[in-house]
Design an enzyme around this catalytic site. Structure first.
Site, PDB file in Angstrom:
ATOM      1  N   HIS A  90       0.837  -1.198   0.000  1.00 48.75           N
ATOM      2  CA  HIS A  90       0.000   0.000   0.000  1.00 48.75           C
ATOM      3  C   HIS A  90       0.874   1.251   0.000  1.00 48.75           C
ATOM      4  O   HIS A  90       1.848   1.334   0.737  1.00 48.75           O
ATOM      5  CB  HIS A  90      -0.906  -0.001   1.227  1.00 48.75           C
ATOM      6  CG  HIS A  90      -2.100   0.890   1.087  1.00 48.75           C
ATOM      7  ND1 HIS A  90      -2.007   2.256   1.072  1.00 48.75           N
ATOM      8  CD2 HIS A  90      -3.416   0.595   0.938  1.00 48.75           C
ATOM      9  CE1 HIS A  90      -3.221   2.775   0.935  1.00 48.75           C
ATOM     10  NE2 HIS A  90      -4.094   1.785   0.850  1.00 48.75           N
ATOM     11  N   SER A 175      11.379  14.384   7.854  1.00 46.95           N
ATOM     12  CA  SER A 175      12.167  13.372   8.558  1.00 46.95           C
ATOM     13  C   SER A 175      11.968  12.033   7.855  1.00 46.95           C
ATOM     14  O   SER A 175      10.839  11.555   7.748  1.00 46.95           O
ATOM     15  CB  SER A 175      11.716  13.252  10.011  1.00 46.95           C
ATOM     16  OG  SER A 175      12.108  12.013  10.564  1.00 46.95           O
ATOM     17  N   ALA A 177      12.459   9.183   8.926  1.00 46.99           N
ATOM     18  CA  ALA A 177      11.940   8.196   9.867  1.00 46.99           C
ATOM     19  C   ALA A 177      10.452   8.364  10.120  1.00 46.99           C
ATOM     20  O   ALA A 177       9.743   7.386  10.384  1.00 46.99           O
ATOM     21  CB  ALA A 177      12.698   8.277  11.186  1.00 46.99           C
ATOM     22  N   GLY A 179       8.267  10.873   8.167  1.00 47.94           N
ATOM     23  CA  GLY A 179       7.542  11.183   6.951  1.00 47.94           C
ATOM     24  C   GLY A 179       6.553  12.314   7.103  1.00 47.94           C
ATOM     25  O   GLY A 179       6.754  13.259   7.869  1.00 47.94           O
TER      26      GLY A 179
END
Length: 290
Positions: A90, A175, A177, A179
């Site tokens: 997804h 970031s 990590a 998003g």
């Protein structure tokens, strides 16, 4: 007056991470998780949370337990999940990928939009994550799929390095990590998935395009063709299920799939109906008070 939040998390395989998120949700008993949907192939989970909204003497919304519950779940998600280590069928742009608020019972869309904007401000400031508002929470009602296309959402496991469009809240830098987070408010949207008995994802995506309003198919229907574990699937958003419902979408998919020589299974909703959600919320609240 009740508000419903659907919180989409980019994780479904890490049980410890999901347990941490669910533990955070239970800290305030006035917010209730009424449903959870997860898919390992998609590596995505969705929580449906409900609570009430309080108004001041002028009738303006001023408080909902949902705000702190969503923030607690978001904090837990950012603490347990690193988007750089995530992959799934997804599309996604963030650990906390999407948060949408719906009015239930006698609540209004304005109240859902108020809460969406409050949560967006909190997440942008507290976690330094870019937040994009959509639908009733956006000043011009900008649609979710429009923003997603601008950000490259429909490219699998993609994350933009540079934000071409300034976020509504939070920093302009991303970031890796954590998003990006989308936050919106809208009337009820039904989520309906139709399994295709084939691993030919290109064919499934062709069918999905033809079904969608954007592809010239059914109005108020948005679709995604997705790869499952040993099948494919068309994930449908029915933006106005009273206008175009699941039966019509199912029949159209079956007709198009037959032209491709593909078999289709009966689709399924990934969440309860609004009436069922209210009923389940009332039962869970009543049992918690006993």
């Amino acid at each position: 007056m009740l508000l419903c939040c659907k919180l989409f998390i980019s994780e479904s395989r890490n049980l410890a991470a999901l347990n941490a998120i669910e533990h955070a949700a239970r800290l305030d008993p006035e917010s209730v998780i009424v449903n959870k949907f997860e898919d390992r192939a998609y590596n995505r989970a969705r929580y449906t949370i409900v609570s009430y909204v309080v108004h001041d003497s002028t009738g303006s919304a001023i408080y909902s337990p949902l705000q702190q519950t969503v923030m607690a779940m978001t904090e837990a998600a950012f603490g347990a999940i690193n988007l750089e280590q995530h992959s799934g069928a997804h599309p996604r742009l963030g650990v906390v990928d999407d948060i949408v608020f719906h009015p239930l019972a006698r609540a209004s869309l304005d109240e859902a939009a108020w809460l969406a904007k409050a949560v967006a401000l909190d997440i942008g400031n507290r976690f330094q994550v870019p937040v994009y508002l959509y639908d009733a929470a956006h000043p011009t009602g900008k649609a979710l799929d429009t923003i997603r296309r601008e950000l490259g959402y429909y490219r699998p496991n993609f994350m933009p390095d540079v934000l071409q469009e300034k976020p509504d809240e939070g920093p302009t830098s991303v970031s890796p990590a954590r998003g990006i987070t989308m936050i919106g408010a809208r009337q009820w949207v039904a989520l309906y998935n139709i399994p295709i008995m084939s691993t030919d994802v290109a064919a499934t995506k062709r069918i999905a395009r033809m079904v969608s309003a954007r592809g010239g198919g059914l109005p108020t229907v948005q679709t995604l063709g997705l790869q499952g574990e040993d099948w494919t699937e068309i994930a449908c958003m029915l933006l106005d299920p009273n206008q175009v419902g699941a039966d019509r979408v199912q029949n159209y998919v079956e007709m198009l799939a037959a032209q491709e020589g593909l078999d289709v299974e009966m689709g399924y909703f990934t969440d309860y109906s609004p009436d069922m959600i209210i009923e389940k919320y009332m039962k869970l609240i009543s049992s918690a008070e006993q």
